[in-house]
Design a protein around this motif. Structure first.
Motif, mmCIF file in Angstrom:
data_model
loop_
_atom_site.group_PDB
_atom_site.id
_atom_site.type_symbol
_atom_site.label_atom_id
_atom_site.label_comp_id
_atom_site.label_asym_id
_atom_site.label_seq_id
_atom_site.Cartn_x
_atom_site.Cartn_y
_atom_site.Cartn_z
ATOM 1 N N TRP B 65 8.066 45.651 39.932
ATOM 2 C CA TRP B 65 8.307 45.116 38.590
ATOM 3 C C TRP B 65 9.585 45.689 37.989
ATOM 4 C CZ3 TRP B 65 9.194 46.130 33.535
ATOM 5 C CH2 TRP B 65 8.978 45.076 32.630
ATOM 6 N N PHE B 66 9.729 47.004 38.057
ATOM 7 C CA PHE B 66 10.909 47.626 37.452
ATOM 8 C C PHE B 66 12.181 47.248 38.197
ATOM 9 C CE2 PHE B 66 8.098 50.000 34.810
ATOM 10 C CZ PHE B 66 8.855 50.401 33.744
ATOM 11 N N ARG B 67 12.086 47.126 39.493
ATOM 12 C CA ARG B 67 13.280 46.732 40.245
ATOM 13 C C ARG B 67 13.735 45.341 39.815
ATOM 14 N NH1 ARG B 67 12.801 48.407 46.265
ATOM 15 N NH2 ARG B 67 12.501 50.352 45.119
ATOM 16 N N ASP B 68 12.775 44.429 39.697
ATOM 17 C CA ASP B 68 13.116 43.043 39.344
ATOM 18 C C ASP B 68 13.535 42.905 37.886
ATOM 19 O OD1 ASP B 68 12.439 42.461 41.901
ATOM 20 O OD2 ASP B 68 10.550 41.456 41.434
ATOM 21 N N GLN B 69 12.806 43.567 37.002
ATOM 22 C CA GLN B 69 12.982 43.308 35.568
ATOM 23 C C GLN B 69 13.946 44.274 34.886
ATOM 24 O OE1 GLN B 69 11.431 40.623 34.214
ATOM 25 N NE2 GLN B 69 10.634 40.188 36.261
ATOM 26 N N VAL B 70 14.179 45.422 35.509
ATOM 27 C CA VAL B 70 15.010 46.427 34.831
ATOM 28 C C VAL B 70 16.215 46.849 35.671
ATOM 29 C CG1 VAL B 70 15.037 48.717 33.772
ATOM 30 C CG2 VAL B 70 13.011 47.273 33.550
ATOM 31 N N LEU B 74 20.160 45.617 35.210
ATOM 32 C CA LEU B 74 21.114 46.653 34.809
ATOM 33 C C LEU B 74 22.350 46.645 35.712
ATOM 34 C CD1 LEU B 74 19.098 49.904 33.937
ATOM 35 C CD2 LEU B 74 20.660 48.656 32.456
ATOM 36 N N ARG B 75 22.105 46.472 36.988
ATOM 37 C CA ARG B 75 23.209 46.544 37.954
ATOM 38 C C ARG B 75 24.081 45.293 37.931
ATOM 39 N NH1 ARG B 75 21.321 50.990 41.530
ATOM 40 N NH2 ARG B 75 19.152 50.504 41.959
ATOM 41 N N HIS B 76 23.458 44.131 37.704
ATOM 42 C CA HIS B 76 24.186 42.887 37.944
ATOM 43 C C HIS B 76 24.393 42.012 36.724
ATOM 44 C CE1 HIS B 76 22.339 43.834 42.014
ATOM 45 N NE2 HIS B 76 23.640 44.006 42.179
ATOM 46 N N ALA B 77 24.051 42.498 35.538
ATOM 47 C CA ALA B 77 24.292 41.687 34.347
ATOM 48 C C ALA B 77 25.796 41.441 34.187
ATOM 49 C CB ALA B 77 23.753 42.388 33.109
ATOM 50 N N ALA B 78 26.139 40.204 33.843
ATOM 51 C CA ALA B 78 27.559 39.870 33.645
ATOM 52 C C ALA B 78 28.145 40.775 32.558
ATOM 53 C CB ALA B 78 27.699 38.398 33.265
ATOM 54 N N ASP B 79 27.392 40.927 31.482
ATOM 55 C CA ASP B 79 27.801 41.830 30.402
ATOM 56 C C ASP B 79 26.983 43.109 30.497
ATOM 57 O OD1 ASP B 79 28.383 43.184 28.111
ATOM 58 O OD2 ASP B 79 27.816 41.572 26.721
ATOM 59 N N ALA B 80 27.630 44.206 30.890
ATOM 60 C CA ALA B 80 26.908 45.466 31.096
ATOM 61 C C ALA B 80 26.222 45.923 29.810
ATOM 62 C CB ALA B 80 27.862 46.551 31.585
ATOM 63 N N GLN B 81 26.945 45.806 28.702
ATOM 64 C CA GLN B 81 26.416 46.157 27.383
ATOM 65 C C GLN B 81 25.107 45.415 27.103
ATOM 66 O OE1 GLN B 81 28.717 48.080 25.596
ATOM 67 N NE2 GLN B 81 27.904 48.110 23.525
#
Lengths: 189, 189
Positions: B65-70, B74-81
């Motif tokens: 769950w945490f790997r998929d949802q968090v 975190l690693r791959h969001a276009a906007d890190a912020q």
DNA sequence: GTCTATAAAGCGATAGAC
DNA sequence: GTCTATCGCTTTATAGAC
């Protein structure tokens, strides 16, 4: 009668160590007798109420220690700034630089919280309150001091979790140092 | 054969709840059958390895769950912020705004850590690493990002301890908000 | 005050009927 | 796949010798 060995008070620190290691439910009487090097008979002679009374005694001793060594100094140090610094020193030593866990924190997370609700609640509330008072005396406004105090007391508990998860006590000391740095500049920016 | 009820996967969340409430040692089979509404026979049909296998399954599901949802967001969001902001939202929801405790944290503090050392260690290490990477992408230097990530992941665990100790879930949400505020200004001062 | 022996209950786990 | 019955062991706690 030649009092051969310890009084009840001498057993409490050993009991604390057993509860810290195995938790309340995991602290079987077999492990307790092993950890205290006392027979069941002696244990029940000191604590007729069984495990429940043992845990109560351990929590009371922790409470007394923190009140004397941490909370009171925080409240009454002549130099509030120095009082906060002393807290970090005392806490680092108490938790053996991250090798020891906080029993009250363990109880707070577990089912034990219900049984020992008052003591668990009071321990953290008093810590936050004493630290907030010191921070306010050091120059923070009331709201900011309370928020910072919650952050630090919570941060200490969380750092203990992380340090034990990683099996890396140094992580705890690093976290302590960063929290202390975050507090020292009251008017600086 | 008319598959009457759930598969193994349906039982795991119920098991997680039991372990979270009572801890590993406190989660007796009586409490497990009560919490899952399944007889011992069914439980052991799903988990021939007994309690140990049950806890393993629960930890694996949490990890997934945490790997998929968090972690991945975190690693791959276009906007890190924005990825960091989403983490706080997801975490607040996952822990039911402070009413639910972190089982991995509970295991980390207790004797269970030894048995599940790899999974407990990996959970927090991956969290810190993923958050640090996002913070670095958001403009922090490497060392600062890692320190901040440790502070936040630890702060979340500590806030859960304090919230449960005080029986005041709102304390957790307040702490989350403050941590988020502490992260948003990467170049501001 | 400390020990051993023991009681009664609860534990995790297994077997076998359905 | 789900249940009940049961095994053997450990648990907390007590009793009584010394």
């Amino acid at each position: 009668m030649p009092r051969v060995m310890g009084e009840r008070g001498d057993v409490v620190p050993l009991l604390a160590e057993v509860f810290r290691t195995y938790g309340f439910e995991g602290a079987s009487l077999a492990r307790i007798t092993e950890g205290t090097r006392l027979g069941k008979g002696s244990i029940y002679n000191f604590f007729p109420g069984g495990k429940e009374e043992m845990a109560e005694a351990v929590l009371s001793e922790i409470d007394t220690w923190f009140r004397d060594q941490v909370f009171q100094p925080l409240r009454h140090a002549a130099d509030a700034q120095q009082g906060v610094a002393d807290m970090f020193t005392a806490v680092g030593r108490y938790f053996l630089s991250g090798r020891k866990v906080c029993l009250v924190g363990v109880f707070a997370l577990g089912h034990e919280r219900d049984r020992y609700a008052v003591k668990v609640q009071a321990y953290f509330a008093e810590w936050v309150q004493a630290l907030a008072a010191a921070l306010q005396r050091a120059g923070h406004d009331a709201d900011g001091a309370l928020a910072l105090a919650e952050d630090v007391v919570g941060g200490i508990q969380g750092a203990l979790v992380l340090a034990r998860a990683a099996d890396e006590p140094a992580l705890f000391m690093r976290a302590l140092a960063r929290m202390q740095q975050r507090l020292v500049p009251p008017g600086t920016c």
